[in-house]
Motif scaffolding. Structure first.
Motif, PDB file in Angstrom:
ATOM      1  N   ARG A  62      93.852 -50.162  62.745  1.00  0.00           N
ATOM      2  CA  ARG A  62      94.851 -50.171  61.855  1.00  0.00           C
ATOM      3  C   ARG A  62      95.961 -49.009  62.035  1.00  0.00           C
ATOM      4  NH1 ARG A  62      95.864 -51.643  56.577  1.00  0.00           N
ATOM      5  NH2 ARG A  62      97.166 -50.268  55.420  1.00  0.00           N
ATOM      6  N   VAL A  64      98.039 -45.917  60.984  1.00  0.00           N
ATOM      7  CA  VAL A  64      97.906 -44.958  59.864  1.00  0.00           C
ATOM      8  C   VAL A  64      99.035 -43.873  59.993  1.00  0.00           C
ATOM      9  CG1 VAL A  64      96.611 -43.417  58.481  1.00  0.00           C
ATOM     10  CG2 VAL A  64      95.380 -45.616  59.513  1.00  0.00           C
ATOM     11  N   GLY A  76      97.020 -45.016  65.872  1.00  0.00           N
ATOM     12  CA  GLY A  76      96.185 -46.430  65.618  1.00  0.00           C
ATOM     13  C   GLY A  76      97.262 -47.316  66.029  1.00  0.00           C
ATOM     14  N   ASP A 228      94.321 -46.970  54.104  1.00  0.00           N
ATOM     15  CA  ASP A 228      94.449 -46.363  55.084  1.00  0.00           C
ATOM     16  C   ASP A 228      93.599 -45.049  55.437  1.00  0.00           C
ATOM     17  OD1 ASP A 228      97.150 -47.278  55.873  1.00  0.00           O
ATOM     18  OD2 ASP A 228      98.269 -46.212  54.739  1.00  0.00           O
ATOM     19  N   TYR A 262      89.716 -48.220  63.079  1.00  0.00           N
ATOM     20  CA  TYR A 262      90.620 -46.984  62.380  1.00  0.00           C
ATOM     21  C   TYR A 262      90.898 -45.936  63.446  1.00  0.00           C
ATOM     22  CZ  TYR A 262      89.694 -49.411  58.056  1.00  0.00           C
ATOM     23  OH  TYR A 262      89.577 -50.449  57.196  1.00  0.00           O
TER      24      TYR A 262
END
Ligand code: SF4
Length: 449
Positions: A62, A64, A76, A228, A262
């Motif tokens: 992800r 972030v 990320g 997040d 993440y």
């Protein structure tokens, strides 16, 4: 990981009704896989199929963001294990940790140092990305006072390291800066998740007992609604950090394992007590695979190589850093000053420009467009030849810039002298030294205008 046409097809109704504009569901699936049409063009998708396809289309790691509108760190959304496979896109954020046990004046001074630190390399400004403030005192009011001391220093993104009580005391004011809240643990995750949701802040999740436990904790927090997330697997020393961060990256990219998809935060100062080793460990983590590195020690001597390394790793190797072609002034040159020629590879330009500036000879520097290649490489590739240099001389009217019509070639391409004299009648072609560092001595010895 992008879905194949067949994987997308499995989720479609398979009725071949043609309402999407394609003759079959399979043809539609192939176009979706190529990203030339949106999956929403099929009006008969079930809610489950839509959710599954949308989830599968999410990036494996992800993206972030930490920070407000003025300055932010984005980490990320990487898609490669190795830089030679593909570019790394979002450079590791390098932040410096301060503790609320220090006096306010010291905090203010250190924060100022971090905020104002900036160096220039190959024409780019390099600096630190943020400040971390730790509630080491355990006292929420001390944390609040420390944040006030630190917060006045620019708009650098913040990492706030405290428990829920101390964070709750400062977030009313600090939330607009969208700080990273560090960290949700097995003991406090519900309260931390509530704060992250209430104040719309990214949340770090820390679980040092193993990746399975970390993944389970992340899943609980995701179910609460936090999206997040930055993970801290607790690996601190060189070996543990390398192994664990590589495992996380592999699980995210190769296995599409969402609970660990993440960015990772690291604390190299907790892996060693030696400030120099801290920099080494930070360098390892910038290379593999930290999203945010929190340093405990800051000195320009240690940070400069770290930022240079980061620049090199996160620069697209297929796009060399370039400067614009043209005639550059170094110092305050006159029409009688030396005129040198070089390529538009940034490192080459800044090497020769730096040497000319310190030579005591204000000079002109003619930069040819060699598509960002250095002198010898571009010569070997046919991009720095007599015709191109002559064309650049004419394009940028170098003949009107200097009265002497003498052009100093890099010594490494001395072979071009004869051809260049033919291309530029009326010009005197001089052969300079092969290395930029010798240009000052060369000018002292040979420049007579
Ligand atoms: Fe298949 Fe949907 Fe296209 Fe109909 S609209 S052909 S069901 S993909």
């Amino acid at each position: 990981m992008a879905l194949t046409g067949i994987e997308i097809y499995k989720h479609l109704p398979k009725t071949n009704c043609k309402e999407c504009g394609f003759p079959t569901c399979l043809a539609f699936a192939m176009k979706v896989a190529q990203k030339s049409v949106a999956i929403t063009q099929c009006p008969h998708l079930s809610a489950e199929a839509r959710a599954a396809l949308e989830a599968a289309a999410r990036p494996p790691i992800r993206l972030v963001a930490i920070g407000g509108n003025k300055r932010k760190i984005e980490v990320g959304n990487e898609v490669a294990m190795f830089r030679h496979e593909k570019t790394f896109y979002h450079p590791t954020g390098v932040v410096v940790r301060l503790k609320d046990t220090a006096p306010a004046e010291e905090l203010k001074r250190k924060a100022e140092e971090v905020v104002s630190y900036q160096v220039e390399r190959v024409g780019m400004k390099l600096g630190l990305d943020g400040l971390a403030l730790e509630n080491a005192s355990g006292d929420p009011s001390a944390f609040s006072r420390a944040l006030e001391a630190v917060d006045g220093q620019g708009e650098l993104p913040l990492v706030l390291m405290a428990g829920p009580a101390a964070l709750a005391a400062v977030l009313e004011k600090a939330a607009s800066r969208r700080p990273l809240l560090y960290a949700a643990t097995q003991d406090n995750w519900e309260a931390m998740a509530e704060l992250a949701l209430k104040y719309k802040c990214p949340l770090a999740v820390s679980e040092p007992s193993g990746l399975e436990a970390l993944a389970a904790l992340v899943e609980k927090i995701v179910q609460k609604g936090v999206e997040d997330i930055i993970v801290d697997p607790g690996a601190r020393d060189f070996a543990a950090s390398l192994v664990t961060l590589t495992q996380i990256r592999r699980l995210a990219l190769k296995k599409n394992f969402r609970p660990l998809g993440y960015p990772v935060i690291t604390f190299p100062g907790e892996g060693t007590k030696d400030p120099e080793e801290e920099t080494l460990l930070a360098a390892q983590q910038v290379a593999k695979y930290a999203g945010v590195v929190v340093l405990d020690h800051f000195s320009p001597a240690s940070v400069y190589p770290l930022l240079t390394l980061r620049l090199n790793i996160y620069t697209d190797p297929q796009k060399p850093i370039q400067v614009q072609p043209g005639v550059y002034q170094l110092g305050a040159p006159k029409e009688t000053s030396p005129l040198c020629v070089t390529t538009n590879f940034s490192l080459t330009y800044f090497s020769i420009a730096g040497e000319l500036e310190s030579s005591g000879f204000p000079s002109w520097l003619l930069v040819c467009d060699t598509e960002g290649l250095s002198v010898l490489t571009s010569w070997a590739a046919g991009k720095f030849d007599a015709a191109r240099i002559a064309k650049t001389v004419k394009e940028f009217k170098a003949g009107e810039t200097v009265s002497h019509h003498s052009l100093i070639l890099p010594g490494k391409v001395a072979i071009l002298k004869g051809e260049l004299e033919e291309e530029l009648p009326g010009w005197q072609i001089l052969v300079g030294p092969p290395e930029a560092m010798d240009i000052g001595g060369y000018l002292k010895q040979y420049w007579k205008n």
